[in-house]
Design an enzyme around this catalytic site. Structure first.
Site, mmCIF file in Angstrom:
data_model
loop_
_atom_site.group_PDB
_atom_site.id
_atom_site.type_symbol
_atom_site.label_atom_id
_atom_site.label_comp_id
_atom_site.label_asym_id
_atom_site.label_seq_id
_atom_site.Cartn_x
_atom_site.Cartn_y
_atom_site.Cartn_z
ATOM 1 N N LYS A 10 18.070 20.997 47.715
ATOM 2 C CA LYS A 10 18.443 21.078 49.127
ATOM 3 C C LYS A 10 17.943 22.355 49.795
ATOM 4 C CE LYS A 10 22.374 20.325 52.185
ATOM 5 N NZ LYS A 10 23.832 20.263 52.291
ATOM 6 N N MET A 54 16.419 -19.015 32.598
ATOM 7 C CA MET A 54 15.502 -18.644 31.528
ATOM 8 C C MET A 54 16.259 -18.364 30.228
ATOM 9 S SD MET A 54 12.373 -18.524 30.834
ATOM 10 C CE MET A 54 11.071 -18.075 31.965
ATOM 11 N N PHE A 105 28.456 19.024 42.100
ATOM 12 C CA PHE A 105 28.745 17.690 42.642
ATOM 13 C C PHE A 105 27.442 16.914 42.885
ATOM 14 C CE2 PHE A 105 29.362 14.978 46.453
ATOM 15 C CZ PHE A 105 30.168 14.015 45.855
ATOM 16 N N GLN A 106 27.375 15.712 42.405
ATOM 17 C CA GLN A 106 26.197 14.841 42.521
ATOM 18 C C GLN A 106 24.933 15.463 41.928
ATOM 19 O OE1 GLN A 106 25.934 13.286 46.585
ATOM 20 N NE2 GLN A 106 27.178 11.526 45.973
ATOM 21 N N GLU A 157 19.943 1.720 46.905
ATOM 22 C CA GLU A 157 18.709 2.462 46.609
ATOM 23 C C GLU A 157 17.720 1.652 45.781
ATOM 24 O OE1 GLU A 157 21.756 3.684 46.072
ATOM 25 O OE2 GLU A 157 21.951 5.685 46.966
#
Lengths: 587, 169
Positions: free
Chosen positions: A159, A479, A109-110, A47
């Site tokens: 949802k 760096m 959940f999630q 993602e």
């Protein structure tokens, strides 16, 4: 229709052509609606890459980039990319799935508080609670993302909101949106503009600092006109790179911590400093008390909160850079400009001192030489370098490119400035390719940054996205290693990457052509092959790991530029043996 | 020069606005003394009164950063204008004897406070006023023993007929 279908309609109404995303359970209705729509969806392999790709798309095109991720871990994986976009005022709309409304707050959940998480890293964010709100909220999200000072906007989509029915006749997508608390200023205040013009007219040693705001406002023509008419040399910030053609006789190059002598000294000696669309970040100013100490400062910015935040400003002008510069030119063109012969000579001297030295025949290869050969190879297919979009990662590779690669067109040098996000360069190039399909799109990255999102090789292979990846390969987190050498008694800790992976084999495992370059005479050939292949291509260039970049210490005076000495990477062997003991206690 | 500023903010009356504003203050290290929120004559708009400590540069940033928020309609610094300010404080004072009870009642009367609860051991006083007046009353009863305090923080309005209107029109 279902809410999710209305979302597709809303996206289409915003002229969205491509989404970068990753599906998940709480986005099933959304993806089902996507299946039936004409929108193109690019499945990234993480993602974070979807957010960076949307960001790269936005920066290269000036239009809103869109990324999508599911709830919970999908949403948190977007965070870095969204924060990166927002820090550089890039218009990105991030959509996240969310558990159904009746489960919100139950630790389902999630489930995660995406609204809370994204609140502090976006310009604004929404959670849609009712399906009927979809058309209005989508319209608002895009409007906020792209107007005023652009930024990231996040929309959380439960949802059931995606699933429920909606009558678009009853709740149409509004054309105009009125946000009571959001009214960006476009035109500068006439009085302030006149004051600024008076100052420009009499200035003896004026300098322009052009930032990302010029990029966003498409104000390059006005900027060049101002600079040429009033004989004002211009330097750019990292975000502004490309807004002022770097081969121009009035170009000073990059300003700030890794800036050119020409830029830093001119700013230090200036009597009038004109900052356009720049926020005076600490990387530009260093120690505030020694920053342009004798200058009257004119600050043009669309975000009033940036004016006076970091430096004292004498003439603030709030508004769109293009509109303001146009107004300034109208008044200025009627005026006689003070003679600046002495200043111009001084600038020329400084420019000579800052000329980059790029011709090295050493092995291992010097990064300067890579960039020189890269430009030569690109010029063969794109003589003016205006049909080439570069993205960089973060670290030495980024600063070498900013310093040595001559950029002559706006929106063609894409880099993570505000957040300095490693792993940005490669996925951002994927987005940039969709914005500029006809351009050569090249992602320049270090080996460290590339490994943070190298899984996207699968994306460019699968969709055959002809992006060229160039790895400045020094097996070192350059760096940090450079800073440890300079400021921490050369004690190099946790900056050595070792000899894995073999990037060529890695590319080949994804079915991508690749070549490794170890000698300077082979650089040009590799780039030619890549540019003419019309396919995804990876070039792994083994560079000198001891090469460091000039810099000003953080919080220092910008005229105290350090040129670090060569310092070979020396991994601390003891760490390694200690670690082995932990893993193999019996040995 | 550090001093206290009373900032009056009109915001859209929506969930999450308070979090947005408190998050902004935390993130930018603005030194906040108190914050009150309540509805207004317009059901879609709430008013926040925020007391901030800092110098003029900090205050300028507070006002500008608040203005940047999409749900903020209007921000004003009441220090630069004439205003009326009030705070409500409930204080539970230890008063186990008749004498101590009547003493607290007397003090409350002088300060135009109200006795709103009573037990064998305590009195609860409601006191309203500006911060100094509330503090003065608390200093007065402290020797007797303060059991509990609840303060609302300051709320304020401009004096006269002027009202706050959106400047983002």
């Amino acid at each position: 229709m279902k809410g999710a279908e209305a979302m597709m309609k809303a996206l289409e109404a915003e002229n969205v052509k491509v989404l970068f995303g990753y599906p998940g359970g709480q986005l099933l209705p959304f993806y089902d609606a996507l299946y039936h729509s004409d929108l193109v969806h690019i499945l990234t392999r993480h993602e974070q890459a979807a957010a960076h790709a949307a960001d790269g798309y936005a920066r290269a095109s000036g239009n809103v980039g869109v990324c999508v991720a599911t709830s919970g871990p999908g949403a948190t994986n977007l965070v870095t990319g969204v924060a990166t976009a927002h820090a550089d005022s890039s218009p990105v709309v991030a959509l996240t799935g969310q558990v159904p409304t009746k489960l919100i707050g139950n630790d389902a959940f999630q489930e995660i508080d995406a609204l809370g998480i994204f609140m502090q890293i976006t310009k604004h964010n929404f959670q849609i609670q009712k399906t009927s709100e979809i058309p209005k909220i989508f319209r608002k999200a895009f409007e906020i993302a792209k107007t005023g000072r652009p930024g990231a906007v996040h929309v959380d989509l439960p949802k059931d909101v995606q699933d429920n029915e909606l009558d678009l006749e009853k709740y149409p997508i509004p054309a105009e949106i009125n946000l009571q608390g959001y009214k960006p200023t476009k035109f500068g205040h006439p009085l302030q503009i006149k004051k600024a013009v008076e100052l420009m007219k009499i200035a003896q040693r004026p300098v322009i600092i052009a930032g990302g705001g010029v990029q966003i406002a498409n104000a390059t023509p006005e900027l060049i006109k101002l600079s040429e008419y009033a004989q004002i040399p211009a330097c750019t910030t990292l975000m502004g790179k490309g807004v002022f053609p770097e081969e121009h006789s009035l170009a000073l190059g990059l300003v700030g911590m890794h800036g050119t002598q020409a830029s830093n000294y001119s700013v230090y000696e200036s009597d009038v400093l004109i900052a356009i669309g720049c926020r005076f970040s600490d990387r530009i100013t260093g120690d505030i008390s020694t920053f342009a100490p004798n200058a009257k400062i004119i600050h043009i910015d669309i975000d009033p909160a940036e004016i006076g935040k970091n430096v004292r400003v004498d003439i603030p002008i709030v508004g769109d850079a293009k509109a303001i510069l146009k107004d300034i030119l109208i008044y200025l063109m009627k005026k006689e400009i003070a003679n600046k012969t002495e200043w111009m000579e001084n600038v020329k001297k400084l420019q000579k001192k800052s000329l980059p030295i790029m011709e090295f025949d050493n092995t291992p290869i010097k990064p300067q030489k890579v960039i020189k050969e890269m430009m030569n190879a690109i010029r063969e297919v794109d003589p003016s370098l205006t049909n080439t979009v570069l993205t960089t990662d973060v670290g030495q590779n980024q600063m070498w490119m900013a310093h040595y690669f001559q950029t002559s067109a706006p929106k063609s040098f894409i880099s993570s400035g505000g957040q300095g996000t490693m792993g940005f360069g490669f996925p951002a190039a994927i987005g940039a390719k969709f914005a500029r399909p006809d351009a050569n799109v090249i992602a320049v990255t270090g080996d460290g940054g590339f490994l943070m999102n190298s899984q996207e090789l699968a994306t460019i292979a699968e969709y055959e996205i002809p992006v060229i990846v160039v790895i400045f390969d020094n097996r070192t987190l350059g760096m940090v290693y450079q800073w440890q050498n300079l400021y921490y008694g050369k004690r190099q800790c946790a900056v050595h990457l070792g000899e894995t992976p073999d990037f060529i084999k890695l590319a080949e495992s994804y079915g991508i052509d690749a070549s490794r370059v170890e000698k300077p005479e082979d650089i040009n050939e590799a780039f030619k092959t890549a540019l003419n292949s019309g396919k995804p291509y990876l070039i792994d260039i083994i560079i000198d790991p001891a090469e460091a970049l000039h810099m000003v210490p953080p919080g220092g005076n910008m005229t105290n530029i350090l040129f670090p000495e060569r310092q070979e990477p020396t991994p601390k062997a003891q760490c390694f043996s200690e670690m082995k003991k932990i893993l193999n206690p019996k040995v | 020069m550090e001093h206290k500023h009373i900032i009056s903010v009109l915001v859209l009356h929506k969930p999450g606005v308070l979090q947005r504003i408190s998050g902004l203050f935390t993130r930018r290290w603005f030194n906040i003394s108190s914050m009150t929120v309540g509805s207004t004559e317009n059901p879609d708009v709430a008013r926040m009164t925020i007391v901030v400590q800092g110098d003029d540069t900090v205050l300028e940033q507070v006002v500008k950063q608040l203005n940047k928020l999409v749900e903020v309609i209007k921000v004003t610094d009441l220090n630069s204008k004439k205003s009326v300010q009030r705070e409500l404080c409930l204080v539970k004072v230890y008063a186990p004897t008749e004498d101590s009870k009547s003493q607290v009642i007397q003090y409350a009367n002088i300060f135009r406070g109200k006795i709103i609860d009573l037990s064998t051991e305590t009195l609860t006083v409601e006191i309203t006023g500006d911060e100094q007046k509330v503090n003065a009353f608390l200093d007065l009863v402290r020797p007797m023993g303060i059991k509990e305090i609840a303060r609302t923080g300051l709320t304020a309005l401009m004096r006269g007929s002027k009202i706050l209107k959106s400047n983002k029109a």
